[in-house]
Design a protein around this motif. Structure first.
Motif, PDB file in Angstrom:
ATOM      1  N   SER A  86      46.269  46.556  35.224  1.00  0.00           N
ATOM      2  CA  SER A  86      44.857  46.899  35.155  1.00  0.00           C
ATOM      3  C   SER A  86      44.572  47.817  33.972  1.00  0.00           C
ATOM      4  O   SER A  86      43.629  47.597  33.204  1.00  0.00           O
ATOM      5  CB  SER A  86      44.416  47.567  36.459  1.00  0.00           C
ATOM      6  OG  SER A  86      43.069  47.948  36.382  1.00  0.00           O
ATOM      7  N   VAL A 109      44.309  43.628  31.796  1.00  0.00           N
ATOM      8  CA  VAL A 109      44.442  42.309  32.423  1.00  0.00           C
ATOM      9  C   VAL A 109      43.293  42.147  33.418  1.00  0.00           C
ATOM     10  O   VAL A 109      43.036  43.050  34.224  1.00  0.00           O
ATOM     11  CB  VAL A 109      45.814  42.165  33.129  1.00  0.00           C
ATOM     12  CG1 VAL A 109      45.920  40.842  33.860  1.00  0.00           C
ATOM     13  CG2 VAL A 109      46.946  42.324  32.118  1.00  0.00           C
ATOM     14  N   GLU A 167      40.982  39.243  38.284  1.00  0.00           N
ATOM     15  CA  GLU A 167      41.242  37.933  38.875  1.00  0.00           C
ATOM     16  C   GLU A 167      42.673  37.486  38.600  1.00  0.00           C
ATOM     17  O   GLU A 167      43.339  36.925  39.463  1.00  0.00           O
ATOM     18  CB  GLU A 167      40.251  36.889  38.325  1.00  0.00           C
ATOM     19  CG  GLU A 167      38.821  37.125  38.744  1.00  0.00           C
ATOM     20  CD  GLU A 167      38.111  38.204  37.914  1.00  0.00           C
ATOM     21  OE1 GLU A 167      38.652  38.646  36.862  1.00  0.00           O
ATOM     22  OE2 GLU A 167      37.032  38.624  38.338  1.00  0.00           O
ATOM     23  N   ASP A 168      43.154  37.744  37.387  1.00  0.00           N
ATOM     24  CA  ASP A 168      44.528  37.368  37.036  1.00  0.00           C
ATOM     25  C   ASP A 168      45.540  38.205  37.817  1.00  0.00           C
ATOM     26  O   ASP A 168      46.554  37.692  38.283  1.00  0.00           O
ATOM     27  CB  ASP A 168      44.766  37.540  35.538  1.00  0.00           C
ATOM     28  CG  ASP A 168      43.952  36.578  34.699  1.00  0.00           C
ATOM     29  OD1 ASP A 168      43.415  35.592  35.254  1.00  0.00           O
ATOM     30  OD2 ASP A 168      43.844  36.813  33.480  1.00  0.00           O
ATOM     31  N   ILE A 169      45.252  39.482  37.951  1.00  0.00           N
ATOM     32  CA  ILE A 169      46.151  40.366  38.702  1.00  0.00           C
ATOM     33  C   ILE A 169      46.228  39.917  40.156  1.00  0.00           C
ATOM     34  O   ILE A 169      47.312  39.841  40.738  1.00  0.00           O
ATOM     35  CB  ILE A 169      45.697  41.835  38.610  1.00  0.00           C
ATOM     36  CG1 ILE A 169      45.755  42.325  37.162  1.00  0.00           C
ATOM     37  CG2 ILE A 169      46.558  42.720  39.506  1.00  0.00           C
ATOM     38  CD1 ILE A 169      45.104  43.679  36.938  1.00  0.00           C
ATOM     39  N   ARG A 193      45.793  36.994  41.406  1.00  0.00           N
ATOM     40  CA  ARG A 193      46.615  35.779  41.504  1.00  0.00           C
ATOM     41  C   ARG A 193      48.099  36.104  41.375  1.00  0.00           C
ATOM     42  O   ARG A 193      48.932  35.556  42.091  1.00  0.00           O
ATOM     43  CB  ARG A 193      46.200  34.770  40.427  1.00  0.00           C
ATOM     44  CG  ARG A 193      44.979  33.948  40.809  1.00  0.00           C
ATOM     45  CD  ARG A 193      44.811  32.734  39.921  1.00  0.00           C
ATOM     46  NE  ARG A 193      44.673  33.066  38.507  1.00  0.00           N
ATOM     47  CZ  ARG A 193      43.528  33.379  37.906  1.00  0.00           C
ATOM     48  NH1 ARG A 193      42.415  33.391  38.591  1.00  0.00           N
ATOM     49  NH2 ARG A 193      43.498  33.651  36.622  1.00  0.00           N
ATOM     50  N   LEU A 194      48.452  37.007  40.457  1.00  0.00           N
ATOM     51  CA  LEU A 194      49.854  37.361  40.255  1.00  0.00           C
ATOM     52  C   LEU A 194      50.485  37.969  41.503  1.00  0.00           C
ATOM     53  O   LEU A 194      51.668  37.760  41.771  1.00  0.00           O
ATOM     54  CB  LEU A 194      49.983  38.363  39.102  1.00  0.00           C
ATOM     55  CG  LEU A 194      49.894  37.780  37.704  1.00  0.00           C
ATOM     56  CD1 LEU A 194      49.758  38.899  36.673  1.00  0.00           C
ATOM     57  CD2 LEU A 194      51.122  36.938  37.403  1.00  0.00           C
ATOM     58  N   THR A 253      39.741  38.997  44.939  1.00  0.00           N
ATOM     59  CA  THR A 253      39.970  40.262  44.247  1.00  0.00           C
ATOM     60  C   THR A 253      39.689  41.498  45.100  1.00  0.00           C
ATOM     61  O   THR A 253      40.023  42.606  44.702  1.00  0.00           O
ATOM     62  CB  THR A 253      39.101  40.344  42.985  1.00  0.00           C
ATOM     63  OG1 THR A 253      37.722  40.256  43.369  1.00  0.00           O
ATOM     64  CG2 THR A 253      39.453  39.243  41.999  1.00  0.00           C
TER      65      THR A 253
END
Length: 70
Positions: free
Chosen positions: A25, A29, A32-34, A36-37, A43
């Motif tokens: 963060s 990044v 939304e990507d975090i 998913r990871l 979220t």
């Protein structure tokens, strides 16, 4: 942990997960990507529970130390 020079007994999987999310963060990044990871379907949990802003805490501590030792 050993390779990073960190005492393994002081780092739980939970702490590593929170740190992972916070560092991503702080590095810009997208949330939304975090999410998913780390396997979240949205979220909301990532935002409310996991993402802690480390940089302001570190900067605040560094600024305080600069004031103390100047």
């Amino acid at each position: 942990m050993k390779d990073a020079g960190l005492p393994a007994k002081d780092w739980t999987p939970r702490e590593m997960r929170h740190s992972f999310v916070s560092l991503l963060s702080d590095s810009g990044v997208p949330l939304e990507d975090i999410a998913r990871l780390v396997g979240h379907s949205g979220t909301a949990v990532t935002e409310a529970v996991y993402r802690k802003q480390i940089r302001p805490v570190l900067l605040g501590g560094a600024e305080t130390m600069d004031r103390i030792f100047t």
